[in-house]
Design an enzyme around this catalytic site. Structure first.
Site, short mmCIF file in Angstrom:
data_model
loop_
_atom_site.label_atom_id
_atom_site.label_comp_id
_atom_site.label_asym_id
_atom_site.label_seq_id
_atom_site.Cartn_x
_atom_site.Cartn_y
_atom_site.Cartn_z
N SER A 1 12.59 5.05 -2.55
CA SER A 1 11.57 5.90 -1.93
C SER A 1 12.24 6.93 -1.04
O SER A 1 13.18 6.61 -0.30
CB SER A 1 10.60 5.05 -1.10
OG SER A 1 9.59 5.84 -0.53
N GLU A 2 11.78 8.16 -1.12
CA GLU A 2 12.29 9.26 -0.29
C GLU A 2 13.80 9.43 -0.39
O GLU A 2 14.47 9.71 0.60
CB GLU A 2 11.88 9.06 1.17
CG GLU A 2 10.43 9.38 1.46
CD GLU A 2 10.10 10.87 1.38
OE1 GLU A 2 11.02 11.72 1.54
OE2 GLU A 2 8.92 11.20 1.15
N GLU B 1 -13.96 3.63 -5.74
CA GLU B 1 -14.71 4.07 -6.93
C GLU B 1 -14.61 5.58 -7.11
O GLU B 1 -14.43 6.07 -8.24
CB GLU B 1 -16.18 3.65 -6.80
CG GLU B 1 -16.38 2.14 -6.86
CD GLU B 1 -17.79 1.72 -6.50
OE1 GLU B 1 -18.50 2.51 -5.85
OE2 GLU B 1 -18.18 0.58 -6.87
N GLU B 2 -14.69 6.31 -6.01
CA GLU B 2 -14.56 7.77 -6.08
C GLU B 2 -13.19 8.16 -6.62
O GLU B 2 -13.06 9.01 -7.51
CB GLU B 2 -14.76 8.37 -4.68
CG GLU B 2 -14.57 9.89 -4.63
CD GLU B 2 -14.66 10.45 -3.22
OE1 GLU B 2 -14.40 11.65 -3.05
OE2 GLU B 2 -14.97 9.68 -2.27
N HIS C 1 12.70 1.25 0.93
CA HIS C 1 11.68 2.11 1.55
C HIS C 1 12.28 3.43 2.05
O HIS C 1 11.68 4.49 1.91
CB HIS C 1 11.03 1.35 2.71
CG HIS C 1 9.64 1.75 3.00
ND1 HIS C 1 8.74 0.95 3.65
CD2 HIS C 1 8.95 2.89 2.74
CE1 HIS C 1 7.58 1.55 3.78
NE2 HIS C 1 7.69 2.73 3.24
N GLN D 1 9.24 6.41 -5.34
CA GLN D 1 8.01 6.70 -4.60
C GLN D 1 8.30 7.81 -3.59
O GLN D 1 9.26 7.74 -2.83
CB GLN D 1 7.50 5.45 -3.88
CG GLN D 1 6.15 5.66 -3.24
CD GLN D 1 5.53 4.39 -2.70
OE1 GLN D 1 5.04 4.37 -1.57
NE2 GLN D 1 5.54 3.33 -3.48
N LYS E 1 -9.63 1.50 2.21
CA LYS E 1 -10.09 0.14 2.51
C LYS E 1 -11.58 0.00 2.20
O LYS E 1 -12.19 -1.00 2.54
CB LYS E 1 -9.83 -0.20 3.98
CG LYS E 1 -10.44 0.77 4.97
CD LYS E 1 -9.96 0.50 6.38
CE LYS E 1 -10.47 1.56 7.34
NZ LYS E 1 -9.95 1.37 8.72
N TYR F 1 3.81 -2.71 6.74
CA TYR F 1 2.40 -2.29 6.75
C TYR F 1 1.54 -3.33 7.46
O TYR F 1 0.70 -4.01 6.86
CB TYR F 1 1.88 -2.09 5.33
CG TYR F 1 2.45 -0.91 4.59
CD1 TYR F 1 3.24 0.04 5.22
CD2 TYR F 1 2.21 -0.75 3.22
CE1 TYR F 1 3.78 1.11 4.52
CE2 TYR F 1 2.74 0.33 2.52
CZ TYR F 1 3.53 1.25 3.18
OH TYR F 1 4.05 2.30 2.48
#
Length: 340
Positions: A162-163, A296-297, A132, A182, A290, A63
């Site tokens: 993952s996957e 917050e939403e 991953h 994940q 980011k 990432y």
């Protein structure tokens, strides 16, 4: 942890700690959907996430500069490390000369990758280490043996996949308990309900950590046309859901879901996250952002409850979405591995 808020939490599977059901995906903050903000802005974002009780952090070695950024943050905030449950991943090795993914889940690369990650993070261990993707060459038992070595050495605390396919999960779990899987899960992507992975995870007591619970932003209702994902570095332009022949139909579905959200007095994103969490107490979600206002939403979705009728209505609407998963294009979705 008295200085930070407490969020709705559940055990991360049969073998994991109590964690907020809403984690923080950190891929977006490192430039995957466009140019990343300056470090000082991202440090402030991480500070706010911590204060708000968002302490289940998810990153990966691929990432962008995410692990380096976190390493700087932990160095500046060593007293906060104990409060953060940090997950990172290995097995993606960037693109190949001909394009596409280069996956390596071999024991040798596993051992190399953890050392690189710990060096970048400036930490002696991570709380959760994921494979991953499975390379479809290395038997999962061999990868798991290497992961167990890392755990016994104190470099990782919990093991995740993952996957993976349901069969790969069962084989991995037979070597050592897997804490969580994940996988992409949203109203627009319910493959795990049909391919046996969700059933296997529940039989084994393995939690599901849903990535892209907002459909790469589509389920926020903010993507209306191709121009909305045309910024430099925004990889969402490749999503089949957003192709010219599919976008109009999918936006029309989102509009209908947005009507349900409006009637409940919540945003479309909050409704979409609440839908994922409504699928069971063993489901966690890691929406990426980011921006503090989006964080917050997202957190307010923890207080949104759905009736059975609302959950069903959203599911029925979303079933009409068109376009395959982008993961299906990689050839490594729900991967099996050769027999040992």
């Amino acid at each position: 942890m008295s200085s930070i808020q407490t969020l709705d939490s559940r055990p991360l599977g049969k073998n994991g700690p109590e964690l907020p059901r809403l984690g923080l995906g950190l891929m977006v903050a490192s430039g995957i959907y466009g140019t990343p903000p300056p470090d000082n802005e991202r440090f402030k974002f991480l500070d706010e996430a911590y204060k708000k009780g968002e302490i289940f952090w998810d990153t990966a070695d691929e990432y962008g500069d995410s692990e380096d950024l976190l390493g700087k943050w932990f160095a500046a905030n060593p007293e906060k490390r104990k409060d953060i449950f940090l997950a990172t991943k290995f097995a993606l090795r960037g693109g190949t000369p001909r394009g596409g993914l280069h996956i390596d889940s071999s024991p040798e690369y596993c051992r190399q990758a953890i050392e690189k990650s710990l060096n970048r993070l400036r930490l002696p261990f991570v709380d959760l280490y994921y494979v991953h993707r499975l390379d479809k060459v290395t038997p999962i038992e061999k990868t798991m043996e290497a992961m167990v070595e890392l755990k016994n050495a104190g470099k990782i605390k919990h093991i995740g996949l993952s996957e993976c396919s349901a069969a790969s999960l069962r084989r991995a779990h037979a070597v050592h308990p897997v804490t969580c899987v994940q996988v992409e899960y949203s109203a627009f992507c319910t493959d795990i309900e049909r391919n046996g992975l969700l059933q296997a995870a529940r039989e084994l007591g393995v939690a599901i950590v849903a990535y892209s619970p907002l459909g790469n932003g589509l389920l926020t209702g903010t993507i209306r046309n191709r121009e909305d994902v045309a910024k430099p570095g925004d990889l969402r332009g490749m999503l089949p859901w957003l192709r010219d022949e599919n976008l109009e139909k999918n936006v029309a579905i989102i509009d209908k879901i947005s009507e349900i959200a409006k009637a409940k007095g919540v945003t479309t994103a909050q409704l979409a996250l609440a839908w994922v969490l409504a699928q069971g107490d063993d489901i966690f979600a890691i929406p990426g952002t980011k921006r503090v206002n989006r964080l917050e939403e997202n957190l307010r979705s923890l207080s949104v409850s759905l009736s059975k009728e609302e959950e069903k209505s959203i599911r029925q609407l979303a079933e009409a979405c068109v376009g395959e998963r982008v993961q299906d294009m990689t050839g490594f979705a729900f991967a099996d591995t050769p027999p040992l």
